[in-house]
Design a protein around this motif. Structure first.
Motif, short mmCIF file in Angstrom:
data_model
loop_
_atom_site.label_atom_id
_atom_site.label_comp_id
_atom_site.label_asym_id
_atom_site.label_seq_id
_atom_site.Cartn_x
_atom_site.Cartn_y
_atom_site.Cartn_z
N CYS A 1 -1.38 -3.85 5.05
CA CYS A 1 -1.10 -2.55 5.19
C CYS A 1 -1.54 -1.65 6.50
O CYS A 1 -2.66 -2.19 6.98
CB CYS A 1 -1.33 -1.52 4.13
N HIS B 1 -12.34 4.62 -0.88
CA HIS B 1 -11.40 4.42 -1.91
C HIS B 1 -12.18 3.79 -3.11
O HIS B 1 -11.86 2.61 -3.90
CB HIS B 1 -10.46 3.36 -1.17
N THR C 1 -2.30 5.27 -0.09
CA THR C 1 -3.22 5.86 0.88
C THR C 1 -4.67 5.61 0.89
O THR C 1 -5.11 5.48 -0.55
CB THR C 1 -3.11 7.20 0.89
N GLU C 2 -5.29 5.04 1.62
CA GLU C 2 -6.72 4.74 1.57
C GLU C 2 -7.84 6.33 1.56
O GLU C 2 -7.64 6.93 2.50
CB GLU C 2 -7.20 4.12 2.56
N CYS C 3 -8.39 6.10 0.37
CA CYS C 3 -9.12 7.35 0.29
C CYS C 3 -10.62 7.31 1.00
O CYS C 3 -11.06 6.21 1.10
CB CYS C 3 -9.51 7.61 -1.17
N MET D 1 -2.49 8.64 -4.90
CA MET D 1 -2.76 9.78 -3.75
C MET D 1 -4.44 9.82 -3.88
O MET D 1 -5.05 8.85 -4.66
CB MET D 1 -2.10 10.84 -4.02
N CYS D 2 -4.96 10.74 -3.02
CA CYS D 2 -6.33 11.00 -2.84
C CYS D 2 -6.63 12.43 -3.25
O CYS D 2 -5.66 13.48 -2.90
CB CYS D 2 -6.92 10.58 -1.49
N GLY E 1 -4.97 3.36 7.38
CA GLY E 1 -4.89 4.76 6.69
C GLY E 1 -4.34 4.24 5.21
O GLY E 1 -4.32 5.26 4.62
N TYR E 2 -3.98 3.01 5.10
CA TYR E 2 -3.45 2.42 3.76
C TYR E 2 -4.13 1.29 3.44
O TYR E 2 -4.43 0.63 4.36
CB TYR E 2 -1.82 2.36 3.99
N CYS F 1 1.72 -0.41 -0.75
CA CYS F 1 0.48 0.04 -0.17
C CYS F 1 0.31 1.39 -0.79
O CYS F 1 1.22 2.25 -1.12
CB CYS F 1 0.70 0.08 1.51
#
Length: 271
Positions: A104, A147, A120-122, A133-134, A107-108, A118
């Motif tokens: 990914c 994450h 979104t990476e928290c 989502m975050c 940011g993912y 993929c």
């Protein structure tokens, strides 16, 4: 007769197939003999699919997968290679014995083990949700990792707060000196206390034994010296000799007769 363009196209296709199947053996890897003098394939070589179950030549029972396909087992057909599209990119291309490995973009992160999608990476202070989502950590919770789920802040009911926690850091408490922490290891303390108590008991026992020995020595009667004993006996003998007469019996009798004769002579003179 093929034109130059057609010949170049065939050469290109042949080179792609050759590069795709490079390092792969063809045919059956493990087979058994049947009653009709044929061989039956049990397992194809890696990257090969099954063509016939039994036959005369084990090399013709299996064939390599076509370009864009792969197989992990001795199946009758090959699987199509995964395409990394969108926010995914190819980390390792597909070959006849393994699928494509995707990754990914920044940011993912991969949503599953196969990275089939993929999410979104928290960041720290956030946590992932079910809709991929975050969201920020709620009040009273924090997260100092990437994450991962938020955790509840530590409380300091009887201690001073050195740092008040926030969404990315936990609370720091000042531990009281009077109250030991939960991480205190009491085993060395118990061992040291037991050894000290044993030493004190040994000292007390030694003092008591010494005092008893001194008391026995003081109560023991003193023995007179041999010289004093001999002097006392000699004194007793002298006294006895002074009280007693030193004359023999015959002398004592003679003395008495002599005194009688003397008295007779004196009486005669008087007459």
């Amino acid at each position: 007769m093929l034109s130059a363009f057609q010949g170049l196209y065939v050469l290109l296709i042949f080179s792609l197939v050759l590069n795709y199947t490079v390092g792969a053996d063809t045919g059956c890897e493990y087979w058994t003999l049947s009653g009709t003098h044929d061989v039956c394939c049990v397992r194809c070589k890696p990257g090969n699919r099954l063509v016939e179950s039994c036959g005369r030549d084990p090399e013709k029972l299996c064939t390599p997968c076509e370009p864009g396909t792969y197989t992990l087992t001795s199946a009758w057909s090959c699987l199509r290679c995964t395409q990394c599209i969108g926010i995914r990119f190819t980390l390792k291309p597909c070959n006849i014995s393994s699928d494509t490995v995707c990754g990914c973009k920044a940011g993912y992160r991969c949503g599953d083990a196969n990275c089939s999608f993929c999410v979104t990476e928290c960041k720290a202070g956030e946590e992932p949700t079910k809709n991929r989502m975050c969201r920020k950590c709620p009040k009273g919770f924090f997260n100092d990792q990437v994450h991962s789920s938020c955790r509840e802040l530590k409380s300091c009911p009887d201690e001073e707060i050195l740092f008040k926690g926030n969404a990315t850091s936990d609370t720091i408490c000042k531990h009281s000196e009077k109250r030991p922490t939960e991480q205190t290891n009491w085993l060395p303390v118990f061992i040291a206390g037991g050894m000290a108590g044993l030493a004190v008991l040994c000292i007390i026992a030694s003092v008591v034994a010494y005092v008893k020995a001194q008391n026995k020595t003081e109560k023991k009667p003193k023995t007179d010296s041999p010289d004093q004993d001999n002097s006392d006996e000699s004194g007793i003998m002298v006294v006895e000799q002074e009280d007693c007469s030193c004359h023999r019996p015959e002398q004592e009798q003679g003395g008495s007769s002599e005194s009688i004769n003397t008295q007779d002579s004196e009486s005669k003179l008087i007459v």
